[in-house]
Design a protein around this motif. Structure first.
Motif, PDB file in Angstrom:
ATOM      1  N   HIS A  22      17.614 -10.339  -3.043  1.00  0.00           N
ATOM      2  CA  HIS A  22      16.502 -11.235  -3.355  1.00  0.00           C
ATOM      3  C   HIS A  22      16.975 -12.644  -3.721  1.00  0.00           C
ATOM      4  CE1 HIS A  22      14.639  -7.266  -3.656  1.00  0.00           C
ATOM      5  NE2 HIS A  22      13.499  -7.881  -3.418  1.00  0.00           N
ATOM      6  N   PHE A  23      18.279 -12.825  -3.844  1.00  0.00           N
ATOM      7  CA  PHE A  23      18.827 -14.152  -4.158  1.00  0.00           C
ATOM      8  C   PHE A  23      19.529 -14.788  -2.961  1.00  0.00           C
ATOM      9  CE2 PHE A  23      18.148 -12.379  -8.346  1.00  0.00           C
ATOM     10  CZ  PHE A  23      17.610 -13.462  -9.026  1.00  0.00           C
ATOM     11  N   ILE A  24      19.259 -14.247  -1.795  1.00  0.00           N
ATOM     12  CA  ILE A  24      19.747 -14.863  -0.562  1.00  0.00           C
ATOM     13  C   ILE A  24      18.666 -15.808  -0.053  1.00  0.00           C
ATOM     14  CG2 ILE A  24      20.446 -14.446   1.820  1.00  0.00           C
ATOM     15  CD1 ILE A  24      21.531 -11.737   0.921  1.00  0.00           C
ATOM     16  N   PRO A  25      18.945 -17.085   0.029  1.00  0.00           N
ATOM     17  CA  PRO A  25      17.920 -18.065   0.442  1.00  0.00           C
ATOM     18  C   PRO A  25      17.285 -17.717   1.779  1.00  0.00           C
ATOM     19  CG  PRO A  25      19.887 -19.179  -0.366  1.00  0.00           C
ATOM     20  CD  PRO A  25      20.238 -17.723  -0.252  1.00  0.00           C
ATOM     21  N   GLY A  26      15.974 -17.847   1.838  1.00  0.00           N
ATOM     22  CA  GLY A  26      15.261 -17.637   3.090  1.00  0.00           C
ATOM     23  C   GLY A  26      14.915 -16.202   3.409  1.00  0.00           C
ATOM     24  N   ILE A  27      15.348 -15.278   2.558  1.00  0.00           N
ATOM     25  CA  ILE A  27      15.039 -13.865   2.806  1.00  0.00           C
ATOM     26  C   ILE A  27      13.748 -13.504   2.079  1.00  0.00           C
ATOM     27  CG2 ILE A  27      15.702 -11.526   2.159  1.00  0.00           C
ATOM     28  CD1 ILE A  27      18.352 -11.911   3.177  1.00  0.00           C
ATOM     29  N   GLY A  28      12.796 -12.980   2.805  1.00  0.00           N
ATOM     30  CA  GLY A  28      11.535 -12.547   2.210  1.00  0.00           C
ATOM     31  C   GLY A  28      11.479 -11.037   2.083  1.00  0.00           C
ATOM     32  N   ASP A  29      10.324 -10.546   1.640  1.00  0.00           N
ATOM     33  CA  ASP A  29      10.166  -9.114   1.393  1.00  0.00           C
ATOM     34  C   ASP A  29      10.392  -8.288   2.661  1.00  0.00           C
ATOM     35  OD1 ASP A  29       9.366  -9.360  -1.385  1.00  0.00           O
ATOM     36  OD2 ASP A  29       7.492 -10.193  -0.640  1.00  0.00           O
ATOM     37  N   TYR A  30       9.855  -8.764   3.783  1.00  0.00           N
ATOM     38  CA  TYR A  30       9.992  -8.016   5.027  1.00  0.00           C
ATOM     39  C   TYR A  30      11.455  -7.923   5.448  1.00  0.00           C
ATOM     40  CZ  TYR A  30       9.655  -6.733   9.944  1.00  0.00           C
ATOM     41  OH  TYR A  30       9.827  -6.099  11.156  1.00  0.00           O
ATOM     42  N   THR A  31      12.186  -9.037   5.328  1.00  0.00           N
ATOM     43  CA  THR A  31      13.590  -9.045   5.748  1.00  0.00           C
ATOM     44  C   THR A  31      14.447  -8.164   4.851  1.00  0.00           C
ATOM     45  OG1 THR A  31      13.282 -11.307   6.558  1.00  0.00           O
ATOM     46  CG2 THR A  31      15.542 -10.535   6.352  1.00  0.00           C
ATOM     47  N   VAL A  32      14.127  -8.139   3.556  1.00  0.00           N
ATOM     48  CA  VAL A  32      14.845  -7.240   2.634  1.00  0.00           C
ATOM     49  C   VAL A  32      14.701  -5.802   3.130  1.00  0.00           C
ATOM     50  CG1 VAL A  32      14.826  -6.224   0.328  1.00  0.00           C
ATOM     51  CG2 VAL A  32      14.718  -8.700   0.586  1.00  0.00           C
ATOM     52  N   ARG A  33      13.473  -5.405   3.445  1.00  0.00           N
ATOM     53  CA  ARG A  33      13.247  -4.037   3.938  1.00  0.00           C
ATOM     54  C   ARG A  33      13.962  -3.808   5.273  1.00  0.00           C
ATOM     55  NH1 ARG A  33       8.065  -5.483   1.921  1.00  0.00           N
ATOM     56  NH2 ARG A  33       7.327  -4.110   0.263  1.00  0.00           N
ATOM     57  N   GLN A  34      13.929  -4.822   6.118  1.00  0.00           N
ATOM     58  CA  GLN A  34      14.560  -4.731   7.432  1.00  0.00           C
ATOM     59  C   GLN A  34      16.060  -4.486   7.292  1.00  0.00           C
ATOM     60  OE1 GLN A  34      12.816  -4.911  10.298  1.00  0.00           O
ATOM     61  NE2 GLN A  34      13.734  -6.338  11.764  1.00  0.00           N
ATOM     62  N   LEU A  35      16.701  -5.245   6.440  1.00  0.00           N
ATOM     63  CA  LEU A  35      18.146  -5.109   6.235  1.00  0.00           C
ATOM     64  C   LEU A  35      18.505  -3.725   5.690  1.00  0.00           C
ATOM     65  CD1 LEU A  35      18.963  -8.628   4.746  1.00  0.00           C
ATOM     66  CD2 LEU A  35      20.077  -7.620   6.745  1.00  0.00           C
ATOM     67  N   VAL A  36      17.768  -3.285   4.677  1.00  0.00           N
ATOM     68  CA  VAL A  36      18.054  -1.983   4.069  1.00  0.00           C
ATOM     69  C   VAL A  36      17.818  -0.866   5.080  1.00  0.00           C
ATOM     70  CG1 VAL A  36      17.349  -0.346   2.269  1.00  0.00           C
ATOM     71  CG2 VAL A  36      17.556  -2.784   1.723  1.00  0.00           C
ATOM     72  N   SER A  37      16.762  -1.007   5.876  1.00  0.00           N
ATOM     73  CA  SER A  37      16.446   0.014   6.874  1.00  0.00           C
ATOM     74  C   SER A  37      17.530   0.107   7.941  1.00  0.00           C
ATOM     75  CB  SER A  37      15.092  -0.312   7.524  1.00  0.00           C
ATOM     76  OG  SER A  37      14.795   0.610   8.542  1.00  0.00           O
ATOM     77  N   TYR A  38      17.993  -1.028   8.434  1.00  0.00           N
ATOM     78  CA  TYR A  38      19.013  -1.039   9.490  1.00  0.00           C
ATOM     79  C   TYR A  38      20.370  -0.578   8.978  1.00  0.00           C
ATOM     80  CZ  TYR A  38      16.518  -3.157  13.424  1.00  0.00           C
ATOM     81  OH  TYR A  38      15.679  -3.376  14.484  1.00  0.00           O
ATOM     82  N   CYS A  39      20.702  -0.964   7.752  1.00  0.00           N
ATOM     83  CA  CYS A  39      22.050  -0.679   7.235  1.00  0.00           C
ATOM     84  C   CYS A  39      22.143   0.636   6.464  1.00  0.00           C
ATOM     85  CB  CYS A  39      22.522  -1.831   6.345  1.00  0.00           C
ATOM     86  SG  CYS A  39      22.666  -3.409   7.212  1.00  0.00           S
ATOM     87  N   GLY A  40      21.015   1.162   6.033  1.00  0.00           N
ATOM     88  CA  GLY A  40      21.022   2.454   5.340  1.00  0.00           C
ATOM     89  C   GLY A  40      20.849   2.361   3.846  1.00  0.00           C
ATOM     90  N   SER A  41      21.291   1.260   3.251  1.00  0.00           N
ATOM     91  CA  SER A  41      21.123   1.027   1.817  1.00  0.00           C
ATOM     92  C   SER A  41      21.433  -0.436   1.534  1.00  0.00           C
ATOM     93  CB  SER A  41      22.032   1.928   0.977  1.00  0.00           C
ATOM     94  OG  SER A  41      23.389   1.498   1.095  1.00  0.00           O
ATOM     95  N   ALA A  42      21.007  -0.905   0.373  1.00  0.00           N
ATOM     96  CA  ALA A  42      21.288  -2.292   0.003  1.00  0.00           C
ATOM     97  C   ALA A  42      22.783  -2.526  -0.138  1.00  0.00           C
ATOM     98  CB  ALA A  42      20.569  -2.638  -1.298  1.00  0.00           C
ATOM     99  N   GLU A  43      23.462  -1.558  -0.702  1.00  0.00           N
ATOM    100  CA  GLU A  43      24.909  -1.681  -0.895  1.00  0.00           C
ATOM    101  C   GLU A  43      25.630  -1.806   0.444  1.00  0.00           C
ATOM    102  OE1 GLU A  43      28.333   0.445  -3.685  1.00  0.00           O
ATOM    103  OE2 GLU A  43      26.459   1.475  -3.273  1.00  0.00           O
ATOM    104  N   LYS A  44      25.153  -1.070   1.443  1.00  0.00           N
ATOM    105  CA  LYS A  44      25.787  -1.104   2.767  1.00  0.00           C
ATOM    106  C   LYS A  44      25.521  -2.414   3.495  1.00  0.00           C
ATOM    107  CE  LYS A  44      25.853   3.901   3.566  1.00  0.00           C
ATOM    108  NZ  LYS A  44      25.293   5.011   4.387  1.00  0.00           N
ATOM    109  N   VAL A  45      24.432  -3.102   3.120  1.00  0.00           N
ATOM    110  CA  VAL A  45      24.142  -4.403   3.737  1.00  0.00           C
ATOM    111  C   VAL A  45      25.320  -5.341   3.529  1.00  0.00           C
ATOM    112  CG1 VAL A  45      22.693  -6.467   3.642  1.00  0.00           C
ATOM    113  CG2 VAL A  45      21.638  -4.201   3.516  1.00  0.00           C
ATOM    114  N   PHE A  46      25.842  -5.357   2.315  1.00  0.00           N
ATOM    115  CA  PHE A  46      26.931  -6.280   1.967  1.00  0.00           C
ATOM    116  C   PHE A  46      28.289  -5.818   2.511  1.00  0.00           C
ATOM    117  CE2 PHE A  46      23.637  -7.222  -1.126  1.00  0.00           C
ATOM    118  CZ  PHE A  46      23.629  -8.613  -1.119  1.00  0.00           C
ATOM    119  N   LYS A  47      28.323  -4.600   3.047  1.00  0.00           N
ATOM    120  CA  LYS A  47      29.568  -4.087   3.629  1.00  0.00           C
ATOM    121  C   LYS A  47      29.527  -4.085   5.157  1.00  0.00           C
ATOM    122  CE  LYS A  47      30.528  -1.071  -0.342  1.00  0.00           C
ATOM    123  NZ  LYS A  47      30.707   0.321  -0.809  1.00  0.00           N
TER     124      LYS A  47
END
Length: 368
Positions: free
Chosen positions: A12-37
């Motif tokens: 939520h502290f990545i500029p330009g990322i909204g609610d939909y994109t947060v869900r999109q990233l987590v969905s594609y990567c499997g978890s929030a932690e995996k997004v950063f990996k």
């Protein structure tokens, strides 16, 4: 907070990322932690993720911001509720643009059986204030939660009347939860924390900038079962909230006003355009919503033999049995674990079998 929740907050502290994109990233990567990996090359293949966003994900700054936010949350006695949490409001779960993170302060009960949002002009008249006073007093019999935006006029009147009658009341803010706006309502906001509370989707310290309020209005619309517009000019925030509520298939009501009065135009236009039910007393709300008074709402418990029904039918019947014998379809879906589409078919079958009845407001009631 575990690392995955910290990572979810960091998103939520990545500029330009909204609610939909947060869900999109987590969905594609499997978890929030995996997004950063996830390697940058793979991130760039996710729809909506460009080079700037991918580079920021690889940066440690979002995590530092998240850690600071957690410290403030602890100091401010504020709970962070993510869209993946079990206690995320069920009324928001099926809304596409619902916030992916809520800041919650106080004793907010998101599962209250009945939830009414009351909105209107910031320049309320004595007529509007009296309508709010009568309405809230009438809602005591239903023990409904009163939701509004803590603004001048109709909003603050709704909160104050809820406090007067000991009804839970929730203020949805267009600023950080630590920035009470307007400041003159700080004492009312403090009192609300005991029975209800404050909600925001904005980080701590966010100023009450104009663009935050239309976004705030969608949360008010999403959290209610019924939205009531008391007074509104031809244009304004209350009408925006009504439009959003209609798009969410919520029941919208409006008090009619005198022709020619500026703060009656909005309500009269909503009624004229069939975008709101006309309401004059709480009986109109009860009729449309299929509500009975609180003291009559919980039937005398009876024993029902549900063993002869199909497993999924048993699930629906048991869910209704343990939740005051009636639920809105979205809540029934959430509590039973069945999708709305699957549930619709099961409910139709149970209705044919005479086990349930359909009430206004998309409410299903056990017939026993």
């Amino acid at each position: 907070m575990d690392q995955n929740r910290l990572a979810l907050l960091a998103l939520h502290f990545i500029p330009g990322i909204g609610d939909y994109t947060v869900r999109q990233l987590v969905s594609y990567c499997g978890s929030a932690e995996k997004v950063f990996k996830t390697p940058k090359g793979k991130l760039l293949k996710i729809p909506g993720i460009g080079k700037v966003t991918a580079d920021t994900i690889a940066n440690e700054l979002p995590f530092k911001s998240a850690e600071r936010e957690l410290k403030i949350a602890e100091k401010e006695n504020t709970k962070l509720i993510f869209y993946t949490d079990k206690d995320y409001p069920y009324r928001l779960k099926h809304i596409n643009d619902a916030p992916s993170l809520l800041y919650v302060k106080g004793n907010v009960n998101f599962e209250n059986t009945k939830s009414v949002a009351i909105v209107g002009t910031r320049k309320s008249t004595d007529y509007g204030k009296h309508r709010v006073e009568e309405l809230v007093e009438s809602l005591v019999a239903h023990q409904a939660s009163i939701i509004s935006g803590l603004a001048y006029g109709i909003d603050i009147q709704a909160h104050k009347q809820a406090l007067k009658h000991n009804l839970p009341t929730v203020g949805v803010m267009g600023s950080g939860i630590d920035v009470i706006y307007p400041a003159i309502h700080a004492e009312t906001a403090r009192k609300m924390l005991t029975n209800g509370g404050l909600i925001s989707e904005n980080p701590f310290g966010t100023k009450p900038d104009a663009h935050n309020f239309p976004a705030r209005n969608r949360i008010i619309a999403g959290l209610c079962d019924a939205l009531i517009v008391v007074e509104a000019a031809e244009k304004g925030g209350a009408l925006i909230t009504a439009e959003i509520a209609n798009s969410y298939n919520k029941d919208v009501f409006a008090f009619p006003g005198n022709i020619g009065q500026s703060f009656s135009e909005g309500c009269n236009n909503l009624i004229k355009a069939n975008k709101a039910h006309l309401i004059s007393t709480v009986k109109d709300l009860e009729y449309i919503m299929g509500w009975t008074a609180h003291e009559e709402a919980v039937p005398k418990k009876q024993t029902i033999d549900i063993a002869s029904y199909e497993p999924e039918e048993q699930t629906v019947l048991q869910t209704l049995l343990t939740n005051n014998y009636q639920l809105m379809i979205d809540e029934l879906s959430w509590r039973s674990g069945l999708s709305v589409s699957k549930l619709a078919s099961i409910l139709l079958g149970l209705e044919f079998k005479g086990m349930i009845s359909t009430l206004p407001g998309k409410i299903y009631k056990l017939r026993v």
